[in-house]
Design a protein around this motif. Sequence first.
Motif, PDB file in Angstrom:
ATOM      1  N   CYS A   1       0.822  -1.221   0.000  1.00  0.00           N
ATOM      2  CA  CYS A   1       0.000   0.000   0.000  1.00  0.00           C
ATOM      3  C   CYS A   1       0.854   1.269   0.000  1.00  0.00           C
ATOM      4  CB  CYS A   1      -0.921   0.004   1.223  1.00  0.00           C
ATOM      5  SG  CYS A   1      -1.954   1.486   1.292  1.00  0.00           S
ATOM      6  N   ARG A   2       0.501   2.185  -0.885  1.00  0.00           N
ATOM      7  CA  ARG A   2       1.170   3.492  -0.935  1.00  0.00           C
ATOM      8  C   ARG A   2       0.118   4.604  -1.032  1.00  0.00           C
ATOM      9  NH1 ARG A   2       6.395   2.784  -1.280  1.00  0.00           N
ATOM     10  NH2 ARG A   2       6.760   4.956  -1.801  1.00  0.00           N
TER      11      ARG A   2
ATOM     12  N   CYS B   1       0.896   1.978   9.122  1.00  0.00           N
ATOM     13  CA  CYS B   1       2.255   2.524   9.047  1.00  0.00           C
ATOM     14  C   CYS B   1       2.442   3.561  10.158  1.00  0.00           C
ATOM     15  CB  CYS B   1       2.520   3.190   7.698  1.00  0.00           C
ATOM     16  SG  CYS B   1       2.209   2.101   6.297  1.00  0.00           S
TER      17      CYS B   1
ATOM     18  N   CYS C   1      -6.625   4.839   5.315  1.00  0.00           N
ATOM     19  CA  CYS C   1      -6.202   3.523   5.805  1.00  0.00           C
ATOM     20  C   CYS C   1      -7.355   2.674   6.331  1.00  0.00           C
ATOM     21  CB  CYS C   1      -5.156   3.694   6.901  1.00  0.00           C
ATOM     22  SG  CYS C   1      -4.085   2.247   7.088  1.00  0.00           S
TER      23      CYS C   1
HETATM   24  S1  SF4 Z   1      -0.867   4.118   6.599  1.00  0.00           S
HETATM   25 FE1  SF4 Z   1      -2.373   2.799   5.604  1.00  0.00          FE
HETATM   26  S2  SF4 Z   1      -3.048   3.956   3.812  1.00  0.00           S
HETATM   27 FE2  SF4 Z   1      -1.107   4.856   4.494  1.00  0.00          FE
HETATM   28  S3  SF4 Z   1       0.445   3.782   3.265  1.00  0.00           S
HETATM   29 FE3  SF4 Z   1       0.238   2.711   5.229  1.00  0.00          FE
HETATM   30  S4  SF4 Z   1      -1.224   1.056   4.819  1.00  0.00           S
HETATM   31 FE4  SF4 Z   1      -1.424   2.545   3.169  1.00  0.00          FE
END
Ligand code: SF4
Length: 187
Positions: free
Chosen positions: A13-14, A85, A101
């Motif tokens: 995920c980005r 993250c 997220c």
């Molecule tokens: S915090 Fe969540 S939405 Fe943001 S990059 Fe990480 S997994 Fe993806």
Amino acid sequence: MFLDELKSECDSCRRCELCESRNNIVFGVGNENADIMLIGEAPGENEDMQGQPFVGRSGKLLDEMIGEYGLSRDKNIYIANMLKCRPPKNRDPKPSEQNLCIEWLDRQIEIIDPKIIVCVGRIAAQKLIGKDFKVTKQHGEFIEIGGRLYTGTYHPAAILRNINNKPFALDDWRKIRETAERNGLDL
Ligand code: SF4
């Protein structure tokens, strides 16, 4: 879909800027068939380094408290965070990051299908229970939302900052255990 398939998807995920500074995605750990799911706000430094939620001193305290009531992440609880993250310097997650997220968490909840969701700390409780939920006043209360029981309790990091909160958190976990038993959940 299975949880490990969702995790593989999440691993790349980005969607938000937190992907730039993370060392690891912290997806979740525990019994995937658990009836109790614990949800914190976001990974901290140790979590980001190890890729596991609630490690270090906070995690040790959490395991100790839930262990008092026969609960454990290996046996009968699944543990995750709202954000996967780490926000830099452990700042509060921005609303935009939370909104980007939350779909991962929603899909995790759908697959695990817990009967009780324990929101750990203010940010998780206000996002998942209600924006006016006050952990300091309403911890240990249960609210039914969409067929699941939600409750909020103190974050172990907050207890490490003020040990006077520990008896309140322990009492919350006693209520969680009793509520699970009363509802015939599989522990
Ligand atoms: S915090 Fe969540 S939405 Fe943001 S990059 Fe990480 S997994 Fe993806």
